[in-house]
Scaffold this active site. Structure first.
Site, PDB file in Angstrom:
ATOM      1  N   THR A   1      -1.752   4.464  -7.402  1.00 10.13           N
ATOM      2  CA  THR A   1      -1.319   3.237  -6.754  1.00 10.13           C
ATOM      3  C   THR A   1      -1.506   2.085  -7.731  1.00 10.13           C
ATOM      4  O   THR A   1      -2.112   2.229  -8.792  1.00 10.13           O
ATOM      5  CB  THR A   1      -2.146   2.953  -5.486  1.00 10.13           C
ATOM      6  OG1 THR A   1      -3.457   2.505  -5.873  1.00 10.13           O
ATOM      7  CG2 THR A   1      -2.275   4.192  -4.612  1.00 10.13           C
TER       8      THR A   1
ATOM      9  N   ASP B   1      -8.881  -1.257   2.765  1.00  8.11           N
ATOM     10  CA  ASP B   1      -9.862  -2.340   2.825  1.00  8.11           C
ATOM     11  C   ASP B   1     -11.223  -1.757   3.200  1.00  8.11           C
ATOM     12  O   ASP B   1     -11.353  -1.088   4.222  1.00  8.11           O
ATOM     13  CB  ASP B   1      -9.419  -3.359   3.884  1.00  8.11           C
ATOM     14  CG  ASP B   1     -10.221  -4.656   3.836  1.00  8.11           C
ATOM     15  OD1 ASP B   1     -11.423  -4.605   3.515  1.00  8.11           O
ATOM     16  OD2 ASP B   1      -9.651  -5.719   4.141  1.00  8.11           O
TER      17      ASP B   1
ATOM     18  N   GLU C   1       1.901   7.272   4.458  1.00  7.65           N
ATOM     19  CA  GLU C   1       0.805   6.556   3.813  1.00  7.65           C
ATOM     20  C   GLU C   1       0.511   5.325   4.660  1.00  7.65           C
ATOM     21  O   GLU C   1       1.393   4.493   4.880  1.00  7.65           O
ATOM     22  CB  GLU C   1       1.178   6.136   2.390  1.00  7.65           C
ATOM     23  CG  GLU C   1       0.027   5.415   1.672  1.00  7.65           C
ATOM     24  CD  GLU C   1       0.450   4.812   0.338  1.00  7.65           C
ATOM     25  OE1 GLU C   1      -0.452   4.529  -0.478  1.00  7.65           O
ATOM     26  OE2 GLU C   1       1.664   4.613   0.113  1.00  7.65           O
TER      27      GLU C   1
END
Length: 214
Positions: free
Chosen positions: A191, A118, A44
């Site tokens: 998450t 992001d 990840e």
């Protein structure tokens, strides 16, 4: 998001070399040696505080996982979770996701996750998005032929950019979810950001993209 500085974080990482190698480039082509069993390796990129990678590793002991995170004050949270769990199929890579070919040999990684990256919304920052061609080239190098990238975000603009970028790169999509939490997708592991955004009613987007044959 402004991160709270943790001046002790690097020292903490240094205390646990069994989970966080001090020189991760030394394990290029040898990451299997860091695990208890030789199994497919999933990574990840941008693991944040590690909720996803830790829970994936608990749910899938037949897979080895590597969390890749550059922020020292964030990655230490992954380490704290791993200290508590002591999972034999988790390793932590403190490094930059733009240099993956420095850490991994060709085809060493079986699958790659990008979760709530992001969005870099300004046009001049498009090259910094983790689904831009410069990053896709890195991923293709470390994945096997027809390797997969699984991507989740709540940002519609980033999702649309990713669909376009991956398509132009020659990738094809196994499946695309425009509202993951209202779909029949099973086995979703959330998450920290996903929990927060979905609780606000934000739509969660997901895709599974495959690199073309070489």
């Amino acid at each position: 998001m402004r991160l709270r500085n943790k001046p002790w974080a690097q020292d903490k990482l240094n205390e646990y070399p069994q989970y966080v190698p001090a020189e991760p480039t030394e394990y290029k082509g040898k990451w299997q040696s860091r695990f208890e069993k030789e199994q497919p390796i999933h990574i990840e990129v941008g693991s944040g505080k590690g909720q996803f990678i830790i829970n994936m590793a608990k749910a899938h002991p037949e897979i080895n996982y590597i969390a890749v995170e550059i922020q020292t004050s964030v990655i230490v949270s992954i380490l704290e979770k791993q200290i508590e769990e002591a999972l034999p199929n988790v390793q932590i890579l403190h490094g930059d996701g733009s240099d993956l070919s420095e850490y991994f040999a060709p085809a060493e990684i079986s699958l790659l996750y990008l979760n709530f990256s992001d969005p870099w919304p300004k046009t001049r920052h498009a090259k910094r998005r983790l689904t831009s061609p410069i990053f896709l080239k890195q991923y293709e190098t470390i994945l096997p032929e027809n390797g997969e990238v699984h991507f989740k975000t709540d940002n519609q603009g980033l999702f649309e950019h990713s669909l376009e970028s991956m398509s132009e790169y020659g990738m094809y999509f196994k499946q695309v979810w425009l509202d993951l939490h209202k779909s029949d997708f099973e086995g979703n592991v959330m998450t920290e950001y996903e929990e927060k955004f979905s609780s606000r009613g934000n739509r969660i987007y997901r895709l599974e993209a495959v690199f073309p044959s070489k």
